[in-house]
Design an enzyme around this catalytic site. Structure first.
Site: not given
Ligand code: BG6
Length: 525
Positions: A162, A191-192, A196, A230, A249, A254, A354
């Site tokens: 992404k 999409d990471h 999870k 976060e 973002d 996500h 954030k």
């Molecule tokens: C990313 C965003 O895709 O996901 C970041 O660009 C964000 O801004 C991050 O911090 C959050 O990922 P995770 O796995 O830490 O929740």
């Protein structure tokens, strides 16, 4: 070293994996540790090689050396030296510009050599760990140099990180440009969040438990909250974040993954398109957002200076590469309605930001209150409601709260929790979150990857918000202190509906500890 594959772990397909932008953070922080974990678990083909491709001045030797030094800093657990030795021998590096045809000739040569040496059967996985502006040019070059063609039973797949576009129009354009060269089945939009474990478990939890699914609808659910909070700020990504903001973002990717997993209808199989069709249906069913709703139901915020873990931190406008009068949002809270049979009238509240008070990603299913009638002549003043919380990070687990009678001769109710903690039951997994996704891609399973239409559907939902916020720049930023739970308007968004955000686990715990202490104090009197 030999890697044995048991029947339970079918051998993944052999391939050469080419990482574009291999000198960047992702390779050393996530991709290589994930590949080593797969190898350790016998989930990687022994017919495998990696080629790093980037503009930085490495040779194969110096690239291997850099990785050997850097990976231990980021790997979630120490890497078995034997595994690393095995991996190291199959890592190569090609230096070149992403738009230079000669570089692709060198790349092709290296792919052929690696293919021959490691017997990778001509299969290729291209991983685009590069800035989004390079996605289309790289795809184009792969096409021109005939590297993208699948023939004689060989597969070619491309993983794209992404962001997929920065609005609806650019997402459509990107999809169109990629499809000029690649078939949709060759494109794996990663999409990471879907890597999870607890996110993958949402579907399993819902559809493998008969006591859950019958309640999962408007008849029993009052509302749903999805939070991705976060504590970090924008770190070294101020330049990127200025052009993105929290909405772009985090939300169409996500948060919408979490939303669609929670709200989708049961698929009839785990077939990639079957699952993704059901997710896409949810996005299409989200009630269109008009300018009026943007103003009332969508909240934006930006952090000012404050305290995180007792340490003073700068406000967003004081971060590197951020304009001192920036109007970029670092927090959003949204109220969405899903217009379908299951969810009509059930609000979904989403928030992400954030520099918030705690790092916490969770899905909260808040159930409706039972009728009070039985308790009206007792000392009970009101009934608490059942709540199911799916904890995604940092804790991983599920908890269900329910009312119980406080022991004693007077009718008193207390809210108690039934907790399932992943690590207690299954032990701690030292995973980067990329293992399953890389393996699935090598196996040709696209279930956990986004399809073009899903990406576009996600952008279609938030485009009206982008438009209104663009036309009416935020006033009064910064509007929340670092270390808080975001702007007061986010609280008001729920208060207006007679609801409130679930307070963080620690607050809840405090509350329970206080209740228990008060109860004990009462007994001792
Ligand atoms: C990313 C965003 O895709 O996901 C970041 O660009 C964000 O801004 C991050 O911090 C959050 O990922 P995770 O796995 O830490 O929740």
């Amino acid at each position: 070293m030999s890697i044995n594959h048991s029947d339970a772990n079918p051998t993944p397909s052999p391939c050469v994996m080419v990482i574009f932008g291999a000198s960047g953070d992702l390779t050393k922080r996530k991709l290589l540790p994930a590949l080593c974990n797969l190898a350790e678990d016998n989930l990687l083909s022994i017919q495998f090689a990696i080629i790093g491709f980037a503009t930085n001045d490495f040779t194969t030797e110096s690239f291997r050396k850099m990785l050997a030094e850097e990976i231990p800093k980021y790997a979630p657990a120490p890497i078995n030296p034997k595994i690393w030795e095995w991996m190291r021998e199959r890592i190569y590096y090609v230096r070149g510009d992403f738009q230079d045809a000669d570089a692709y000739t060198r790349l092709e040569q290296q792919i052929k050599e690696a293919d021959k040496k490691h017997n990778t059967l001509g299969n290729r996985l291209f991983y685009l760990a590069v800035a989004p502006r390079f996605f289309s040019p790289i795809a184009k070059m792969l096409g021109q140099c005939c590297l993208s063609k699948e023939e004689s039973g060989r597969w070619v797949r491309v993983i794209v990180e992404k962001p997929f576009g920065h609005d609806l129009a650019s997402a459509k354009q990107l999809n169109q440009e990629l499809r000029q060269v690649l078939a949709e089945t060759q494109i794996y939009r990663i999409d990471h969040y879907l890597g999870k474990e607890t996110v993958q478990n949402v579907m399993v939890f819902r559809f493998s438990n008969n006591i859950i699914e019958p309640l999962w609808n408007r008849n029993y659910v009052d509302h749903v909250q999805i939070t991705a909070a976060e504590t970090v700020g924008v770190e070294h990504r101020g330049g990127f974040y200025e052009t993105a903001g929290a909405l772009r973002d985090m939300v169409p990717n996500h948060l919408f993954q979490l939303l669609t997993m929670t709200a989708m209808e049961p698929p009839i199989s785990f077939d990639a398109d079957e699952v993704r069709n059901k997710q896409a249906e949810v996005l299409h069913a989200i009630q269109p957002i008009g300018p009026e709703e943007v103003l009332t139901n969508m909240v934006r915020g930006q952090y000012g200076p404050g305290l995180i873990d007792g340490q003073r931190v700068a406000g967003y406008r004081g971060e590197p590469d951020v304009s001192p009068d920036s109007n970029t949002e670092t927090f959003v809270a949204l109220k969405l309605l899903i217009d379908n049979w299951r969810w009509a009238g059930v609000p979904f509240y989403l928030r992400t930001g954030k520099r918030l008070a705690r790092r916490m990603t969770e899905i909260v299913i808040q159930f409706r209150r039972t009728p009070f009638v039985l308790f009206r002549n007792t000392t009970v003043k009101n009934l608490e409601t059942n709540r199911l919380v799916i904890h995604i990070q940092p804790e991983e687990g599920i908890s269900l709260s329910f009312g119980a009678k406080v022991p004693g001769s007077i009718m008193k109710l207390g809210l108690v929790n039934m907790d399932f903690d992943y690590s207690t039951y299954f032990g701690t997994e030292h995973s980067t979150g990329y293992e399953r996704l890389l393996r699935d891609c090598m196996a040709g399973d696209a279930t956990l990857f986004q399809r073009a239409d899903m990406v576009e559907a996600g952008w279609s939902v938030i485009q009206p918000i982008l438009d209104v916020w663009h036309a009416l720049p935020a006033r009064g930023f910064p509007n929340y202190a670092a270390g808080s739970w975001g702007p007061v308007e986010a609280e008001e968004l729920l208060e207006r509906d007679g609801r409130s955000w679930r307070r963080s686990e620690e607050d809840e715990l405090d509350k329970r500890v206080r209740c228990a202490a008060a109860y004990r104090a009462g007994i001792n009197k």
